[in-house]
Design a protein around this motif. Structure first.
Motif, PDB file in Angstrom:
ATOM      1  N   SER A   1      33.027  -0.629  86.389  1.00  0.00           N
ATOM      2  CA  SER A   1      33.013  -1.737  85.436  1.00  0.00           C
ATOM      3  C   SER A   1      33.490  -1.289  84.056  1.00  0.00           C
ATOM      4  CB  SER A   1      31.619  -2.361  85.344  1.00  0.00           C
ATOM      5  OG  SER A   1      30.672  -1.452  84.832  1.00  0.00           O
ATOM      6  N   THR A   2      33.268  -0.022  83.730  1.00  0.00           N
ATOM      7  CA  THR A   2      33.783   0.507  82.462  1.00  0.00           C
ATOM      8  C   THR A   2      35.308   0.477  82.453  1.00  0.00           C
ATOM      9  OG1 THR A   2      31.850   1.906  82.064  1.00  0.00           O
ATOM     10  CG2 THR A   2      33.901   2.564  80.988  1.00  0.00           C
TER      11      THR A   2
ATOM     12  N   GLU B   1      37.344  -1.528  79.586  1.00  0.00           N
ATOM     13  CA  GLU B   1      38.341  -0.844  78.756  1.00  0.00           C
ATOM     14  C   GLU B   1      39.740  -1.397  79.009  1.00  0.00           C
ATOM     15  OE1 GLU B   1      37.865   3.388  79.104  1.00  0.00           O
ATOM     16  OE2 GLU B   1      35.883   3.344  78.143  1.00  0.00           O
ATOM     17  N   GLY B   2      39.986  -1.883  80.220  1.00  0.00           N
ATOM     18  CA  GLY B   2      41.263  -2.534  80.499  1.00  0.00           C
ATOM     19  C   GLY B   2      41.417  -3.830  79.715  1.00  0.00           C
TER      20      GLY B   2
ATOM     21  N   ILE C   1      27.113   5.040  79.932  1.00  0.00           N
ATOM     22  CA  ILE C   1      28.486   5.235  80.393  1.00  0.00           C
ATOM     23  C   ILE C   1      29.473   4.446  79.539  1.00  0.00           C
ATOM     24  CG2 ILE C   1      30.080   4.749  82.316  1.00  0.00           C
ATOM     25  CD1 ILE C   1      27.904   5.640  84.236  1.00  0.00           C
ATOM     26  N   LEU C   2      29.121   3.205  79.210  1.00  0.00           N
ATOM     27  CA  LEU C   2      29.995   2.378  78.364  1.00  0.00           C
ATOM     28  C   LEU C   2      30.094   2.918  76.944  1.00  0.00           C
ATOM     29  CD1 LEU C   2      28.993  -1.282  79.309  1.00  0.00           C
ATOM     30  CD2 LEU C   2      31.310  -0.352  79.364  1.00  0.00           C
TER      31      LEU C   2
ATOM     32  N   ARG D   1      31.143  10.654  79.637  1.00  0.00           N
ATOM     33  CA  ARG D   1      32.560  10.470  79.300  1.00  0.00           C
ATOM     34  C   ARG D   1      33.397  11.607  79.856  1.00  0.00           C
ATOM     35  NH1 ARG D   1      35.126   5.847  78.395  1.00  0.00           N
ATOM     36  NH2 ARG D   1      37.288   6.452  78.059  1.00  0.00           N
ATOM     37  N   THR D   2      32.838  12.802  79.807  1.00  0.00           N
ATOM     38  CA  THR D   2      33.552  13.963  80.346  1.00  0.00           C
ATOM     39  C   THR D   2      33.772  13.794  81.852  1.00  0.00           C
ATOM     40  OG1 THR D   2      32.632  15.418  78.651  1.00  0.00           O
ATOM     41  CG2 THR D   2      33.460  16.461  80.657  1.00  0.00           C
ATOM     42  N   MET D   3      32.735  13.352  82.559  1.00  0.00           N
ATOM     43  CA  MET D   3      32.872  13.140  84.011  1.00  0.00           C
ATOM     44  C   MET D   3      33.814  11.982  84.314  1.00  0.00           C
ATOM     45  SD  MET D   3      29.131  13.863  85.729  1.00  0.00           S
ATOM     46  CE  MET D   3      28.077  13.312  84.395  1.00  0.00           C
ATOM     47  N   PHE D   4      33.745  10.940  83.503  1.00  0.00           N
ATOM     48  CA  PHE D   4      34.594   9.773  83.711  1.00  0.00           C
ATOM     49  C   PHE D   4      36.072  10.141  83.582  1.00  0.00           C
ATOM     50  CE2 PHE D   4      36.724   5.977  81.829  1.00  0.00           C
ATOM     51  CZ  PHE D   4      36.558   5.095  82.889  1.00  0.00           C
TER      52      PHE D   4
END
Length: 505
Positions: free
Chosen positions: A381-382, A386-387, A418-419, A475-478
């Motif tokens: 969903s993030t 962001e899209g 996460i967002l 964010r690093t994992m994403f």
């Protein structure tokens, strides 16, 4: 006090609720939606079963109301679940579920023969198997002789309105999900209907949400317990009605509605159907109030994955799984979920993509996998949020969330972390039915305008703020892992799909 009824024809349940004008429950009822699963992961709904469920719901509601006058009814429904009726009002084929991707070949024909850019510029839709018109075309190819006798093409929303009133009326927010509506002119597109070989006269009359559709007939009154002559107003797409109930009336406001799927939308003033955005597969279609539009994407498989994990893999209740997931460390010991169990919708459509759990070792527990599922859904969903930010070219400040997932503070905190944005969980127990009832209230003159409806029905909310340390870790994992999972598996999933189809033949 006024009495307004909202009906929600959902993928999992059909619900009805009666409200006072300040949004308080007077009566509520629910019945399961029966989904008929076929081979190849196809899925269908029986329109007769849906109508039976609605009759039962309304009889239940009217019994609870004890004869109280109903000021208006409106219906919200899932999209792209169309019904084709003959001259005797009998359906010729069960309604193909919105998430059923058997129509990918037809969507590909639209992209190749008519042109994706042309469709997008007219309808705000990128041709894909979720579009309602592709479902109708598939049925026409399967039953050409029966199709010749079709009198009505109705969505699930206007099918119920038709049964209640005898009038085939659809609101813009549902009609546009067919891919056959001219986005700016707010009418059926002759160009698209002609190419699909669908007669315009079988299409429902398009009205704005909140406009009068008709009144309950004497026949339907006998079936439902609702007094004949009760006004029925045009409702809207289920999660869009939910967005209205959550107070989204201004451009820039964002809602995430988490249920079987997760729908993410942002309200905007003008359609964002510039062809430069076409590859994102985001839709920009009609909203339910003030002639606004919304940009939307969805995680096709959301809550349904947890249900699958619970019923098929663990045989455990959801509360226990969430408790175990909370004990798992951030990142679930490296387990990653790709939640494409029913394909990928946006950004960038891929109906052949599939779900995956990767990074597994024998050290992983059931709780780790439950956490990986929740984190994977939040990552996906993030990507959508962001899209949308890239399309509108400004930062989204907060994300409003409704749905069953809001009952889990653990899930909502992960979503915020996460967002990296505040997550506002709205205390709207049944957002879709309330939104539909509010539209009925607008039509009946109970509310002066959409803002007045929101003011009178506004609920408390709970805000989850992102933790900076956890957000940085996520964010690093994403960026280093999650964003690379789908591209790495895309080719493999397409080969799997081809092999499955070969075996089926």
């Amino acid at each position: 006090m006024a009495c307004l009824i909202g009906i929600d024809i959902g993928t999992t349940n059909c619900k009805a609720a009666a409200y006072t004008e300040d949004g308080m429950f007077k009566a509520v009822a629910s019945r399961p939606t029966v989904t008929h699963y076929l081979e190849n992961n196809w899925a269908e709904f029986d329109p007769g079963q849906i109508w039976d469920a609605v009759q039962d719901l309304l009889r239940d509601i009217t019994r609870q109301l004890g004869g109280e006058k109903i000021d208006g009814i409106a219906v919200a429904s899932m999209g792209a679940a169309g019904v084709l009726l003959n001259e005797n009002d009998e359906w010729i084929h069960r309604s193909i579920a919105w998430f059923d991707t058997r129509t990918e070949g037809i969507a590909a024909e639209w992209r190749e023969d008519f042109g994706s850019e042309e469709v997008f510029s007219i309808s705000g839709f990128v041709p894909n198997p979720m579009a309602g018109i592709t479902k109708v075309q598939w049925i026409r190819k399967q039953k050409p002789e029966l199709f010749k006798g079709v009198k009505r093409w109705v969505s699930m929303q206007d099918y119920i309105v038709y049964r209640l009133t005898g009038e085939a009326v659809v609101d813009l927010s549902v009609a546009c999900r067919t891919m056959a509506v001219d986005l700016k002119e707010r009418c059926w597109s002759d160009k698209i209907l002609d190419h699909a070989q669908i007669p315009r006269e079988i299409c429902s009359t398009i009205k704005r949400s909140g406009e009068l559709a008709g009144t309950v007939t004497s026949h339907s009154a006998g079936l439902t317990g609702v007094e004949a002559g009760t006004p029925v107003f045009a409702g809207g797409m289920d999660y869009v009605c939910g967005a209205f109930a959550c107070g989204l009336t201004q451009s820039g406001q964002v809602l995430s509605a988490i249920g079987t799927s997760e729908q993410v939308l942002m309200v905007v003033d003008e359609p964002a159907n510039d062809v430069k955005h076409i590859d994102t597969n985001f839709t920009c279609v009609n909203y339910v109030v003030d002639d606004k539009y919304y940009i939307a994407g969805q995680v096709i498989s959301s809550g349904v994955i947890l249900d699958w994990f619970r019923t098929e893999m663990t045989k455990e209740d959801l509360t226990t799984l969430l408790d175990e997931a909370e004990k798992s460390p951030l990142g679930a010991k490296g387990a990653i979920l790709l939640p494409h169990f029913r394909g990928k919708y946006a950004p960038g459509a891929d109906p052949l993509s599939k779900g995956a759990l990767i990074g597994l070792t024998t050290s992983h527990t059931r709780g780790d996998l439950a956490r990986a599922i929740i984190e994977g859904l939040c990552y996906e969903s993030t990507m959508i949020i962001e899209g949308i930010q890239k399309i509108v070219d400004y930062e989204i400040e907060t994300v409003n969330v409704v749905g069953g997932a809001t009952k889990s503070p653990f899930w909502m905190q992960i979503k915020a972390d996460i967002l990296g944005k505040p997550v506002v969980c709205l205390n709207v127990p049944e957002a879709v039915t309330l939104g539909a009832a509010m539209l009925a209230g607008l039509g009946a003159g109970i509310y002066k305008d959409p803002e007045d409806a929101v003011r009178q029905t506004r609920r408390d909310d709970t805000v989850y703020l992102p933790d900076p340390v956890r957000h940085e870790a996520y964010r690093t994992m994403f960026e280093n892992v999650y964003e690379n999972v789908y591209p790495a598996l895309q080719g493999i999933h397409h080969k799997i799909d081809a092999l499955i189809k070969k075996e089926e033949k």
